[in-house]
Design an enzyme around this catalytic site. Structure first.
Site, PDB file in Angstrom:
ATOM      1  N   GLU A  27      -1.899  -2.488  -6.572  1.00 46.41           N
ATOM      2  CA  GLU A  27      -2.485  -1.215  -6.740  1.00 46.41           C
ATOM      3  C   GLU A  27      -1.679  -0.635  -7.290  1.00 46.41           C
ATOM      4  O   GLU A  27      -1.280   0.257  -8.311  1.00 46.41           O
ATOM      5  CB  GLU A  27      -3.264  -0.671  -5.667  1.00 46.41           C
ATOM      6  N   GLY A  47       0.652  -1.126  -0.012  1.00 47.11           N
ATOM      7  CA  GLY A  47       0.013   0.017   0.003  1.00 47.11           C
ATOM      8  C   GLY A  47       0.862   1.358   0.053  1.00 47.11           C
ATOM      9  O   GLY A  47       2.015   1.115  -0.393  1.00 47.11           O
ATOM     10  N   ILE A  48       0.075   2.488   0.377  1.00 41.84           N
ATOM     11  CA  ILE A  48       0.776   3.523   0.365  1.00 41.84           C
ATOM     12  C   ILE A  48       1.434   4.211   1.741  1.00 41.84           C
ATOM     13  O   ILE A  48       0.806   3.581   2.781  1.00 41.84           O
ATOM     14  CB  ILE A  48      -0.155   4.498  -0.305  1.00 41.84           C
ATOM     15  N   GLY A  49       2.553   4.740   2.006  1.00 41.79           N
ATOM     16  CA  GLY A  49       2.994   5.158   3.135  1.00 41.79           C
ATOM     17  C   GLY A  49       4.474   4.678   3.393  1.00 41.79           C
ATOM     18  O   GLY A  49       4.807   4.033   2.534  1.00 41.79           O
ATOM     19  N   ALA A  50       4.927   5.007   4.457  1.00 38.13           N
ATOM     20  CA  ALA A  50       6.385   4.600   4.909  1.00 38.13           C
ATOM     21  C   ALA A  50       6.473   3.180   5.009  1.00 38.13           C
ATOM     22  O   ALA A  50       7.675   2.377   4.728  1.00 38.13           O
ATOM     23  CB  ALA A  50       7.002   5.447   5.904  1.00 38.13           C
ATOM     24  N   ILE A  51       5.640   2.423   5.545  1.00 38.13           N
ATOM     25  CA  ILE A  51       5.724   1.109   6.080  1.00 38.13           C
ATOM     26  C   ILE A  51       5.796   0.103   5.009  1.00 38.13           C
ATOM     27  O   ILE A  51       6.718  -0.675   5.014  1.00 38.13           O
ATOM     28  CB  ILE A  51       4.479   0.735   7.095  1.00 38.13           C
TER      29      ILE A  51
HETATM   30  N1  COA Z   1      -3.136  10.672  15.980  1.00 40.01           N
HETATM   31  C1  COA Z   1      -2.693  11.863  15.626  1.00 40.01           C
HETATM   32  N2  COA Z   1      -1.789  12.004  14.667  1.00 40.01           N
HETATM   33  C2  COA Z   1      -1.344  10.821  13.951  1.00 40.01           C
HETATM   34  C3  COA Z   1      -2.157   9.606  14.193  1.00 40.01           C
HETATM   35  C4  COA Z   1      -2.956   9.435  15.295  1.00 40.01           C
HETATM   36  N3  COA Z   1      -3.534   8.343  15.578  1.00 40.01           N
HETATM   37  N4  COA Z   1      -1.500   8.741  13.516  1.00 40.01           N
HETATM   38  C5  COA Z   1      -0.777   9.011  12.542  1.00 40.01           C
HETATM   39  N5  COA Z   1      -0.543  10.637  12.920  1.00 40.01           N
HETATM   40  C6  COA Z   1       0.179  11.477  12.347  1.00 40.01           C
HETATM   41  C7  COA Z   1       1.804  10.942  12.328  1.00 40.01           C
HETATM   42  O1  COA Z   1       2.340  11.381  13.452  1.00 40.01           O
HETATM   43  C8  COA Z   1       2.171  11.663  11.133  1.00 40.01           C
HETATM   44  O2  COA Z   1       2.500  13.041  11.557  1.00 40.01           O
HETATM   45  P1  COA Z   1       3.809  13.848  10.793  1.00 40.01           P
HETATM   46  O3  COA Z   1       3.743  13.886   9.495  1.00 40.01           O
HETATM   47  O4  COA Z   1       3.771  15.311  11.384  1.00 40.01           O
HETATM   48  O5  COA Z   1       4.873  13.060  11.305  1.00 40.01           O
HETATM   49  C9  COA Z   1       1.093  11.872  10.110  1.00 40.01           C
HETATM   50  O6  COA Z   1      -0.102  11.787  10.982  1.00 40.01           O
HETATM   51  C10 COA Z   1       1.039  10.784   9.064  1.00 40.01           C
HETATM   52  O7  COA Z   1       1.048   9.522   9.703  1.00 40.01           O
HETATM   53  P2  COA Z   1       1.943   8.420   8.909  1.00 40.01           P
HETATM   54  O8  COA Z   1       1.692   7.062   9.909  1.00 40.01           O
HETATM   55  O9  COA Z   1       3.598   8.723   9.179  1.00 40.01           O
HETATM   56  O10 COA Z   1       1.627   8.245   7.500  1.00 40.01           O
HETATM   57  P3  COA Z   1       2.067   7.652   6.392  1.00 40.01           P
HETATM   58  O11 COA Z   1       2.656   8.388   5.527  1.00 40.01           O
HETATM   59  O12 COA Z   1       2.831   6.298   6.744  1.00 40.01           O
HETATM   60  O13 COA Z   1       0.666   6.904   5.716  1.00 40.01           O
HETATM   61  C11 COA Z   1      -1.574   6.321   5.791  1.00 40.01           C
HETATM   62  C12 COA Z   1      -0.079   6.052   6.267  1.00 40.01           C
HETATM   63  C13 COA Z   1      -2.488   5.379   6.870  1.00 40.01           C
HETATM   64  C14 COA Z   1      -2.100   7.854   6.037  1.00 40.01           C
HETATM   65  C15 COA Z   1      -1.513   5.752   4.418  1.00 40.01           C
HETATM   66  O14 COA Z   1      -0.990   4.305   4.495  1.00 40.01           O
HETATM   67  C16 COA Z   1      -2.903   5.638   3.846  1.00 40.01           C
HETATM   68  O15 COA Z   1      -3.410   6.744   3.478  1.00 40.01           O
HETATM   69  N6  COA Z   1      -3.644   4.697   3.991  1.00 40.01           N
HETATM   70  C17 COA Z   1      -5.049   4.649   3.449  1.00 40.01           C
HETATM   71  C18 COA Z   1      -5.079   4.021   1.995  1.00 40.01           C
HETATM   72  C19 COA Z   1      -4.613   2.619   1.847  1.00 40.01           C
HETATM   73  O16 COA Z   1      -4.223   1.885   2.815  1.00 40.01           O
HETATM   74  N7  COA Z   1      -4.264   2.297   0.620  1.00 40.01           N
HETATM   75  C20 COA Z   1      -3.820   1.086   0.358  1.00 40.01           C
HETATM   76  C21 COA Z   1      -3.583   0.633  -1.129  1.00 40.01           C
HETATM   77  S1  COA Z   1      -2.311   1.851  -1.961  1.00 40.01           S
END
Ligand code: COA
Length: 432
Positions: free
Chosen positions: A237, A214-218
């Site tokens: 995707e 998926g999308i994001g750092a992990i």
């Molecule tokens: N409460 C408050 N802040 C939160 C939080 C919470 N529960 N969870 C995350 N945050 C903050 C983080 O600290 C980070 O802040 P920063 O930018 O100031 O460091 C920000 O929100 C982003 O979180 P992070 O986990 O680093 O985002 P990411 O870039 O790894 O993306 C998702 C994670 C979940 C947003 C991303 O995977 C996504 O959009 N998923 C939905 C769509 C999907 O899964 N598609 C899959 C097929 S492509």
């Protein structure tokens, strides 16, 4: 008239092409790295000619100037995935978010969101007059097929990807030649926490598995921890640079895929030029619309499909929120649920939701007794399977709500566990 003559007749400037868009129109823009930035710039330059033009797209990688304050009289953004440049406009009510699984987004244009125009970004035509949509076929192919007006930016730097990626010159209304570097997303610099999560994910991945990332750092971090695996395949995707690296290293071969053997199946591509060079004219990668790639019943035909996605918050029941923080939309469902369900259909499949145990510099636990008020449930408790943090792995599927809560608390950061145990006692009237 042959296609070459038709091409010449349709050639115009971006300034002229965007005049085909009228006040009140709904238009789609190809998204992510395939955004036709030259056409978008021309759209902005012509803003005074527009009133209430609705702009629909998914991942915003460009400037999204139309979503900025001061543009309300000209444009309205309807996001089907929200990103940093568009968050404020949605939050402030100057734009909207439309929830929809990625697998169903292309068909939105035939149902509730019919388009007046589609702005696409393509490679130059081949000998038969077909241009490739390159990095984004997902909804772009359907948008180009449904919209009565199709404006194409033809860019020699757009890779020619193979599969169901082609739009014929005869299907275009206006053609604008403009070579410009494509938008790029650099791979993230990984923290120790992300590396630990990736290591835990890798423990569930076997040689020969078919991967969705998926999308994001992990998901990017996971790719880096797969170097010692063999014969992995891709049905995803999205792919990023890490997939090209693993393919070049001989780790990804697609050899053991039982469906589309020998080739990666994807719907969009987002990374750096290194990745774009890799996918150019590469028969080991085929790109198809999201109606196909993300359809859980199609993706689920892959045996041993492992889906890896991330999230923002998980509650004691195993409800996964990947889209909202404090009730504010910050991303979208994308293909998360599509692939969680595909993995459940797949023979030997596994779905993984992987995330750091804390957020906001360690001050907030992402594992919580209750989701935030107004939180979107992206993956429901009925669909969730493996959940992973830097502290371990839990399989929540078919476990009771109490068991789930106990397992999740073990995955929380130690500094939050006592408070979570107290919340557990209150919620379930049971000792931990
Ligand atoms: N409460 C408050 N802040 C939160 C939080 C919470 N529960 N969870 C995350 N945050 C903050 C983080 O600290 C980070 O802040 P920063 O930018 O100031 O460091 C920000 O929100 C982003 O979180 P992070 O986990 O680093 O985002 P990411 O870039 O790894 O993306 C998702 C994670 C979940 C947003 C991303 O995977 C996504 O959009 N998923 C939905 C769509 C999907 O899964 N598609 C899959 C097929 S492509």
């Amino acid at each position: 008239m042959g296609w070459k003559e038709e091409y010449r007749k349709k050639l115009t400037t971006a300034e002229e092409a965007v005049k085909l868009i009228k006040p009140g129109d709904r238009i789609s823009i190809s998204h992510a790295a395939a955004e036709p930035t030259h056409l978008v710039d021309a759209l902005m330059a012509n803003k005074d000619a527009y009133h209430n033009v609705e702009i629909v797209h998914m991942v915003p990688m460009g400037t999204c100037a139309y979503a900025r304050p001061g543009m309300e009289n000209h444009f309205r953004h309807n996001a089907i995935f929200v990103g940093a440049p568009t968050r404020e406009t949605i939050k402030n009510g100057h734009g909207d978010y439309t929830p929809c699984h990625f697998s169903q987004i292309p068909n939105l244009f035939y149902r509730t969101l019919p388009l007046n125009a589609a702005l696409i970004h393509v490679s130059p035509p081949d000998a038969h007059g077909f241009c490739s949509l390159g990095l984004s076929v997902d909804y772009s192919k359907h948008a180009a097929a449904q919209a009565p007006v199709v404006i194409a930016q033809v860019n020699r730097l757009m890779p020619r990807t193979l599969g169901d990626s082609f739009v014929h010159v005869s299907a275009m209304t206006a053609i604008v030649e403009h070579d410009a570097p494509l938008l790029e997303l650099a791979p993230p610099v990984l923290t120790e926490v992300e590396k630990a999560i990736a290591h835990n994910c890798a423990s569930l991945i076997n040689d020969g598995d078919c991967m969705q990332l998926g999308i994001g750092a992990i998901p990017d971090a996971v790719l880096l921890s797969l170097m010692d695996k063999n014969d992995l395949g891709i049905h995803s995707e999205l792919i990023s640079d890490g997939v090209a690296d693993l393919a070049k290293a001989g780790v990804i071969t697609h050899k053991r895929k039982n469906f589309h053997q020998g080739t990666a199946i994807v719907t969009f591509i987002m990374g750096t030029k290194k990745l774009y060079d890799y996918v150019d004219n590469n028969p080991s990668l085929n790109i198809y619309p999201a109606t196909y790639v993300n359809d859980p019943y199609v993706a689920g035909k892959n045996d041993n499909l492992v889906s890896i996605n991330s999230c923002l918050q998980v509650d004691f029941l195993g409800q996964v929120c990947a889209e909202t923080i404090n009730g504010v939309q910050i991303s979208g469902v994308g293909g998360q649920t599509d692939f969680v369900r595909a993995a459940a259909i797949s023979k030997g499949g596994r779905s993984i939701i992987a995330f750091p145990s804390t957020a906001a510099g360690g001050s907030i636990s992402r594992i919580v007794p209750f989701l935030d008020p107004g939180a979107a449930v992206t993956t429901s408790r009925n669909d969730v399977e493996y959940v992973i943090t830097e502290y371990g792995v839990a399989n929540l599927r078919y476990r009771t709500t109490r068991d789930r809560a106990r397992m999740l608390i073990e995955l929380a950061h130690p500094k939050f566990r006592d408070a979570l145990k107290e919340a557990f006692k209150r919620r379930f009237n049971t000792a931990f």
